[in-house]
Write a protein that holds these residues in place. Structure first.
Motif, mmCIF file in Angstrom:
data_model
loop_
_atom_site.group_PDB
_atom_site.id
_atom_site.type_symbol
_atom_site.label_atom_id
_atom_site.label_comp_id
_atom_site.label_asym_id
_atom_site.label_seq_id
_atom_site.Cartn_x
_atom_site.Cartn_y
_atom_site.Cartn_z
ATOM 1 N N CYS A 100 -14.760 2.752 -35.726
ATOM 2 C CA CYS A 100 -14.250 4.003 -35.156
ATOM 3 C C CYS A 100 -15.080 5.149 -35.733
ATOM 4 N N CYS A 118 -6.869 2.202 -38.480
ATOM 5 C CA CYS A 118 -6.063 1.915 -37.288
ATOM 6 C C CYS A 118 -6.115 0.440 -36.923
ATOM 7 N N CYS A 148 -11.491 0.189 -39.652
ATOM 8 C CA CYS A 148 -10.804 1.485 -39.651
ATOM 9 C C CYS A 148 -9.339 1.296 -40.023
ATOM 10 N N HIS A 188 -10.859 8.005 -33.617
ATOM 11 C CA HIS A 188 -10.879 6.583 -33.248
ATOM 12 C C HIS A 188 -11.707 6.301 -31.997
HETATM 13 ZN ZN ZN Z 1 -9.644 3.747 -35.870
#
Ligand code: ZN
Length: 317
Positions: free
Chosen positions: A186, A181, A179, A168
């Motif tokens: 990332c 996340c 991404c 990340h």
């Molecule tokens: Zn990420």
């Protein structure tokens, strides 16, 4: 404390999204038994801990053992800084699961929890490509990009259980890749197997070319045949990954980078150009003074590392 023979046996567990791998490990003889069960992710993964306990009891019974010294468990998520709780594991649908206590109460055996990529890093240090080293950067290039940083023999977990989450690292790009996340651009969105395939697809679209199938092995194969587009995509890929890894090297200055995951199967076709790129961006003292190696243990790294984490927690090793 004297450790009798039976008590030098430990169990390493690696919880994955589709299967849970186990190994009964004798600290002097290595793996004595390996097995796996499917990961039951139904109902927010509430059955997983029970199924881990029953599977361990069953195997101990078959081996005529009443107990082992301890259990190390690698989890695909982050672990609280006190080592007791799985803060979040997306693939298991887990949030705040006090796994250490659950299993210790059920089995009466000490448990050590850690993140799975960190476990794999320790596994490679204990029995794999980084044997004998105490400082390393472990990178997995698979569906995502994972990492583990080991300094002086210990994993860096960080203050928010996000130490070593190198997938990340933000990457500067004109693109806008989302991404898992929630972030944008990332490292993982470019340097994973999916990221690489997406870059190839975009490159082919630019020139109105089509391949019947786009996978990392095919991209490497085409590059080996000197396909200009595949070479360009791989050059961009190693440039971006090389910059990120050089940034980490300039921060932690370890002696080895171990690369695992599906993409590492490309071997020197990946590692040689990657090493060159890292060399372009590291601090002068580090240049040519580190090695980039392919991970050796494959999917056994996690179970070895989880067991090792338990041993080092108890300082039995
Ligand atoms: Zn990420």
């Amino acid at each position: 404390m004297t450790v009798n023979n039976q008590m030098t046996k430990i169990i390493g567990v690696d919880i994955g999204g589709t299967s849970i791998k186990f190994a009964l490990i004798d600290t002097s003889r290595g793996i004595e038994r390996k097995w796996l069960i499917p990961t039951n992710i139904s109902e927010k993964g509430i059955y997983i801990s029970d199924e881990i306990c029953s599977s361990i009891c069953e195997t101990l019974g078959e081996k005529g053992l009443t107990k082992v010294a301890g259990i190390g468990i690698g989890v695909p998520g982050s672990i609280s800084s006190d080592g007791k709780t799985v803060v979040r594991a997306v693939n298991l649908d887990w949030k705040e699961v006090p796994l250490k206590n659950i299993i210790e109460n059920k089995l009466g055996i000490d448990v050590c929890l850690l993140n799975d990529a960190n476990a794999a890093a320790l596994g490679e240090m204990w029995k794999g490509a980084a044997q004998g080293k105490r400082n390393l950067l472990f990178v997995t290039l698979g569906t995502g990009v994972g990492g583990g940083i080991v300094l002086n023999g210990e994993v860096l977990n960080g203050c928010h259980s996000a130490g070593g989450e190198i997938g990340h690292i933000p990457v500067r790009s004109d693109e806008n890749r989302l991404c898992g996340c929630g972030g944008r651009n990332c490292l993982e969105t470019f340097a994973s197997a999916n990221g690489l395939s997406l870059s190839m697809r975009k490159k082919l679209e630019e020139v109105n070319e089509m391949w019947s199938e786009i996978t990392p092995p095919i991209i490497f194969e085409q590059a080996a045949k000197k396909d200009g587009l595949a070479l360009q995509v791989l050059d961009d890929f190693t440039e971006l990954l090389g910059q990120a890894l050089a940034g980490i090297m300039n921060t932690i200055d370890v002696e080895e980078i171990i690369v695992g995951g599906g993409l590492s199967e490309a071997g020197s076709d990946l590692l040689a150009p990657l090493t060159e790129k890292i060399d372009c961006y590291v601090f002068p003292q580090i240049k040519h003074q580190f090695s980039v190696k392919k991970a050796l243990l494959g999917n056994e790294a996690g179970i070895y590392g989880a067991a090792y984490a338990y041993l080092s927690m108890k300082q039995l090793n």
